[in-house]
Design a protein around this motif. Structure first.
Motif, short mmCIF file in Angstrom:
data_model
loop_
_atom_site.label_atom_id
_atom_site.label_comp_id
_atom_site.label_asym_id
_atom_site.label_seq_id
_atom_site.Cartn_x
_atom_site.Cartn_y
_atom_site.Cartn_z
N MET A 46 -6.64 18.83 1.03
CA MET A 46 -6.46 20.01 1.04
C MET A 46 -6.58 20.84 2.48
O MET A 46 -7.38 20.10 3.34
CB MET A 46 -7.22 20.78 0.25
CG MET A 46 -8.87 20.55 0.18
SD MET A 46 -9.45 18.92 -0.29
CE MET A 46 -9.37 18.82 -2.07
N ASP A 47 -5.75 21.74 2.73
CA ASP A 47 -5.81 22.51 3.95
C ASP A 47 -6.98 23.43 3.92
O ASP A 47 -6.64 24.59 3.00
CB ASP A 47 -4.51 23.08 4.54
CG ASP A 47 -3.40 21.63 4.64
OD1 ASP A 47 -3.96 20.81 5.09
OD2 ASP A 47 -2.48 22.06 4.49
N ILE A 48 -8.08 23.71 4.57
CA ILE A 48 -9.01 24.62 4.45
C ILE A 48 -9.13 25.51 5.64
O ILE A 48 -8.67 25.48 6.70
CB ILE A 48 -10.21 23.99 3.95
CG1 ILE A 48 -10.78 23.16 5.41
CG2 ILE A 48 -10.33 23.12 2.81
CD1 ILE A 48 -12.34 22.70 5.38
N TRP A 104 -7.55 21.39 10.30
CA TRP A 104 -7.83 21.96 8.88
C TRP A 104 -7.64 21.19 7.67
O TRP A 104 -7.83 21.44 6.39
CB TRP A 104 -6.64 23.20 8.75
CG TRP A 104 -5.39 22.76 8.90
CD1 TRP A 104 -4.54 22.08 8.37
CD2 TRP A 104 -4.75 22.74 10.35
NE1 TRP A 104 -3.40 21.65 9.04
CE2 TRP A 104 -3.47 22.08 10.24
CE3 TRP A 104 -4.88 23.20 11.57
CZ2 TRP A 104 -2.55 22.02 11.19
CZ3 TRP A 104 -4.19 23.27 12.70
CH2 TRP A 104 -3.02 22.40 12.47
N HIS A 105 -7.22 19.72 7.69
CA HIS A 105 -7.05 19.11 6.65
C HIS A 105 -8.23 18.05 6.42
O HIS A 105 -8.63 17.21 7.10
CB HIS A 105 -5.77 18.22 7.02
CG HIS A 105 -5.22 17.28 5.73
ND1 HIS A 105 -3.87 17.34 5.10
CD2 HIS A 105 -5.86 16.34 5.28
CE1 HIS A 105 -3.72 16.43 4.34
NE2 HIS A 105 -4.92 15.88 3.96
N ILE A 106 -8.51 18.16 5.20
CA ILE A 106 -9.77 17.22 4.51
C ILE A 106 -9.40 16.55 3.42
O ILE A 106 -8.41 17.07 2.77
CB ILE A 106 -11.18 17.89 4.55
CG1 ILE A 106 -10.86 18.99 3.17
CG2 ILE A 106 -11.73 18.90 5.86
CD1 ILE A 106 -12.28 19.51 2.78
N ARG A 119 -0.14 13.40 1.93
CA ARG A 119 -1.49 12.98 1.04
C ARG A 119 -1.63 14.39 0.32
O ARG A 119 -2.33 14.19 -0.61
CB ARG A 119 -2.56 13.25 2.44
CG ARG A 119 -2.42 11.84 3.27
CD ARG A 119 -3.54 12.09 4.32
NE ARG A 119 -4.91 11.88 3.69
CZ ARG A 119 -5.55 10.73 3.66
NH1 ARG A 119 -5.02 9.58 4.25
NH2 ARG A 119 -6.75 10.60 3.14
N HIS A 120 -0.79 15.30 0.21
CA HIS A 120 -0.86 16.54 -0.58
C HIS A 120 -0.65 16.15 -1.88
O HIS A 120 -0.55 16.79 -2.86
CB HIS A 120 -0.43 17.79 0.00
CG HIS A 120 -1.19 18.28 1.15
ND1 HIS A 120 -2.30 19.29 0.99
CD2 HIS A 120 -0.89 18.21 2.45
CE1 HIS A 120 -2.76 19.87 2.01
NE2 HIS A 120 -2.03 19.24 3.00
N HIS A 121 0.45 14.90 -2.07
CA HIS A 121 0.96 14.44 -3.27
C HIS A 121 -0.32 14.16 -4.37
O HIS A 121 -0.25 14.02 -5.47
CB HIS A 121 1.82 13.24 -3.11
CG HIS A 121 3.12 13.49 -2.36
ND1 HIS A 121 3.55 15.07 -2.50
CD2 HIS A 121 4.11 12.84 -1.83
CE1 HIS A 121 4.82 14.95 -1.82
NE2 HIS A 121 4.83 13.32 -1.59
ZN LIG Z 1 -2.68 19.15 5.08
#
Ligand SMILES: [Zn+2]
Length: 228
Positions: free
Chosen positions: A120-122, A178-180, A113-115
């Motif tokens: 984002m990881d916050i 942490w992943h939104i 999903r980061h592609h």
């Molecule tokens: Zn992530």
């Protein structure tokens, strides 16, 4: 008009093309401009709750995800167990077990999903000192960890926004508090990310366990990708 009013290309979907993204000065990473703007509003909201919303990881390329894949397949990077708190012994795992252990905590290259620039990881910059080494572990986001206040705030605030947390631990992928994800754009990417598109990509890439991935793809997709 957002760029995503145009159809997303397969190269963008798989992290091979970042021409639809822009560097966000505020968050220090590449993001889709529409997601970055929404994230800015979310961070402003968080500020009122004394939370300094920062991004540890935004866009990640196919190349970077492939390096993680190869690092874990070769033993250069640690493979974690199902709960994410103990390293596994690579030599004791079959290829199928290796692939499953990796996919629990890392995305298949081309399927992260980061592609997309939408995810984002916050973390909360106000909760840690300047020398703190962020690890993105379940403990850090637990009741006793430094980001407990962030998690509590997200639980309350996110349902009223366009963001959500796709990795809640209910699928094959481990919980990642942490992943939104910015849903309006990410949902369009999800629809395009099919087993067929992934098979096409993987069959043209040099990567470890490729034959196994191709033969098991429908099952791996169901367990580690479709659930998101
Ligand atoms: Zn992530």
């Amino acid at each position: 008009m957002g760029l995503f009013t145009m159809p997303i290309s397969l190269a963008q979907l798989h992290g091979l093309d970042k021409s639809h993204l822009a560097f966000s000065e505020r968050f220090g990473c590449l993001l889709h401009p529409e997601a970055a703007e929404a994230l800015g509003a979310l961070a402003d909201q968080a500020k009122a709750a004394a939370i300094e919303l920062k991004v540890a990881s935004g866009f990640r390329s196919f190349e970077r995800q492939l390096a993680i894949w190869e690092g874990k397949c070769s033993g250069r990077m640690a493979l974690m167990d199902h709960r994410g708190d103990q390293a596994l012994e690579l030599a004791q795992l079959s290829p199928a077990q290796t692939v499953e252990a990796i996919l629990r905590w890392s995305a298949l290259p081309g399927a992260s999903r980061h592609h997309w620039g939408t995810d984002m990881d916050i973390y909360d910059g106000a909760a840690i000192g300047p020398d703190y080494r962020l690890q993105l572990t379940p403990w850090e986001y637990s009741e006793n960890g430094p980001f407990a206040a962030l998690v509590k705030w997200l639980e309350k605030a996110l349902p009223d926004t366009a963001f959500y947390r796709p990795f809640d631990g209910s699928g094959g992928v481990g919980a990642e508090p942490w992943h939104i994800s910015y849903r309006p754009l990410a949902s369009r990417c999800e629809r395009k990310l099919t087993p067929r598109a992934l098979a096409e990509l993987i069959s043209h890439q040099e990567m470890s366990h490729r034959p196994l991935l191709l033969s098991q793809l429908p099952e791996l997709y169901r367990r580690y990708i479709a659930a998101i």
